[in-house]
Design an enzyme around this catalytic site. Sequence first.
Site, short mmCIF file in Angstrom:
data_model
loop_
_atom_site.label_atom_id
_atom_site.label_comp_id
_atom_site.label_asym_id
_atom_site.label_seq_id
_atom_site.Cartn_x
_atom_site.Cartn_y
_atom_site.Cartn_z
CE LYS A 159 15.30 9.79 -11.72
NZ LYS A 159 15.85 9.57 -13.07
CB SER A 161 7.61 9.79 -6.19
OG SER A 161 7.60 10.04 -4.79
CG PHE A 162 11.71 13.09 -3.56
CD1 PHE A 162 12.93 13.71 -3.82
CD2 PHE A 162 11.72 11.80 -3.06
CE1 PHE A 162 14.12 13.05 -3.59
CE2 PHE A 162 12.90 11.14 -2.82
CZ PHE A 162 14.12 11.76 -3.10
CD GLN A 164 17.41 13.49 -10.76
OE1 GLN A 164 18.10 12.77 -11.44
NE2 GLN A 164 17.21 14.76 -11.05
CG PHE A 230 18.90 17.03 3.94
CD1 PHE A 230 18.11 17.23 5.05
CD2 PHE A 230 18.30 17.04 2.68
CE1 PHE A 230 16.74 17.44 4.92
CE2 PHE A 230 16.94 17.25 2.54
CZ PHE A 230 16.16 17.45 3.67
CD GLU A 231 22.85 15.42 9.73
OE1 GLU A 231 23.92 15.21 10.32
OE2 GLU A 231 21.75 15.51 10.30
CG MET A 232 27.19 12.54 2.93
SD MET A 232 26.14 12.73 1.47
CE MET A 232 26.39 11.15 0.70
CG LEU A 233 22.62 11.44 7.52
CD1 LEU A 233 21.16 11.24 7.86
CD2 LEU A 233 23.43 11.67 8.79
CG ASP A 279 6.99 6.76 4.11
OD1 ASP A 279 6.57 5.60 4.26
OD2 ASP A 279 7.67 7.12 3.13
#
Length: 750
Positions: A159, A161-162, A164, A230-233, A279
């Site tokens: 989670k 600021s963007f 979840q 996305f791919e799961m990392l 960032d």
Amino acid sequence: MHTGGETSACKPSSVRLAPSFSFHAAGLQMAGQMSHSHQQYSDRHQQNLNDQQASALPYNDQTPQPLPNQRRMPQTFRDPATAPLRKLSVDLIKTYKHINEVYYAKKKRRHQQGQGDDSSHKKERKVYNDGYDDDNYDYIVKNGEKWMDRYEIDSLIGKGSFGQVVKAYDRVEQEWVAIKIIKNKKAFLNQAQIEVRLLELMNKHDTEMKYYIVHLKRHFMFRNHLCLVFEMLSYNLYDLLRNTNFRGVSLNLTRKFAQQMCTALLFLATPELSIIHCDLKPENILLCNPKRSAIKIVDFGSSCQLGQRIYQYIQSRFYRSPEVLLGTPYDLAIDMWSLGCILVEMHTGEPLFSGANEVDQMSKIVEVLGIPPAHILDQAPKARKFFEKMPEGTWNLKKTKDGKKEYKPPGTRKLHNILGVENGGPGGRRAGESGHTVADYLKFKDVILRMLDYDAKTRIQPYYALQHSFFKKTADEGTNTSNSVSTSPAMEQSQSSGTTSSTSSSSGGSSGTSNSGRARSDPTHQHRHSGGHFTTAVAMDCETHSPQVRQQFPPGWTVPEAPTQVTIETHPVQETTFHVPPSQKNVPHHHGNGSHHHHHHHHHHHGQHILSNRTRTRIYNSPSTSSSTQDSMDIGNSHHSMTSLSSSTTSSSTSSSSTGNQGNQAYQNRPVAANTLDFGQNGTLDVNLTVYSNPRQETGITGHPDYQYSANTGPGHYVTEGQLTMRQGIDREDSPMTGVCVQQSPVASS
């Protein structure tokens, strides 16, 4: 007269309060001893005292009158527990708690009354976005929920600021994915659309996923939320540090991370992209697999392209570059500054510059690096926030207003001591460990100082960083980077077939012969020549450094000299042909002011390798830290696949050694414990070979820069079957992450 006398005797009060003339009437001669005016004043004063005492302390009529000294003393006292002095001293905490209880009780009653008076308000909160969102614009995640008959939501895993991030199972592709759910608000949607555009642009130029950028599979709108798949990392690097109790990872593993990050930054610097991440920090660098060293950069939510800079307040504070702090124009070099901070933190376990605010941050930078150059501060809009200019034109650090924080004099907190160059590493924890010699630390310190150059124009660029001696391997070093052969987006290999005597070069639209692959991500590659010798790197050997004038790509892509042909076998039945430049003298480096002479050739064919189908003895001295997300080696007992050594009398080349001796498939089929990182048992991160004839196997592999070839610089190093077995034993002991256990905790990919 007798009666009157009795009456007078029975009323002492009348005698006490009577004026002087009454005493004369009774025949008493007392008034003659004092003046008439004095007596009147005395009586009046006494009457006032009596009235005050009577009003302050109401006495019972039956109570005897106190003596004059007792009239000033209180006869009743308040409860000591309620005394203000006690409430504001001994019971101060209890007093504040009571005040809070009363305050919040009233607030709660008002809130309940407001909801009772306006039932529509409560109803509106419940059905925000038709009941799918909370009052923070976030989607209400429900475990087990199915989206669009495709995604089955498993759990919330992140989670910010963007919005979840949830873990979900894609039933169409039959794989686990991470879905980033953006807040249902216009500002967040607009920023996420920029992120999607940049990710799609990067993925378009990295179809084989070789450059350590997270892969955006697709995106869609769902119930007014933009969703990015996305791919799961796996874990992020901060999780990894936390699981070392913030003691840091080995220098070997730090090197692997460093090379992959430099390769990623080189990719972002390609002219078609020119993307600034803005960032970079350990939390935004994720492991692809909890048991491997391959990483990927995530979270491009703050990113921008060079010509489209939007924000001035960017980067997390610990990793914020001087140009951002000072308010001067910034470019891709800010990410290199962040990387320098990250690499030190990964090895020491602590942030290099841990400022509590911007002033504290700059002060801590100055402690290590000294005062920034005057020509930078003279042009900085925010210079006087941190510094004050002296009459003679020099700059000094401003003193803090409160004077509480004491900083070391500028430049006295040496990086040399922070890294423990001569003391066995940070805190002496690496004393005696292989790969942590003084020479290793000197190389590491040197490349970090080049990354932390105040001047963005002379700060080392990814292309030159990859050629630093920190990534090289010499004859007596077996712990540097591994045998990854991977391409940069700027310089690719072209396909070729045939024997080792044939060489083809693809100009990618430009004519001339290929001279070097120096932009590739492994600048440590050592090449064989006819005498069986190879180049050796000295402690401070950096063949190309940051130029005085900042350039997007290395100068001089083509040269008239013919390339030297070198064969490096990466599989028992295959070998790869590279173009190696003629030997050149090393250019001495003067930090921030070096002059460099290099010749390179730009190959535009991405992902194509020059392979020939002949079996040759494999070269040993070619370190590179690229770790594929799919190709890794186990340590076993058989000699086959990528670690086999074929004995051939037709080649005098030395062999490049992998640290394991079972094939990639064996590793993929091996069950992996979710809560351990014991590379001594389940494989090693030390070396990975990543050139294959099968293009599918190259997924997740980095680019491969070639090194300059220099003859007669060192003895040839040949590997026999027995030596390979001994080498495997060494790697089992020196595995960079042996003994580091990380609790399973899935991390979102962005």
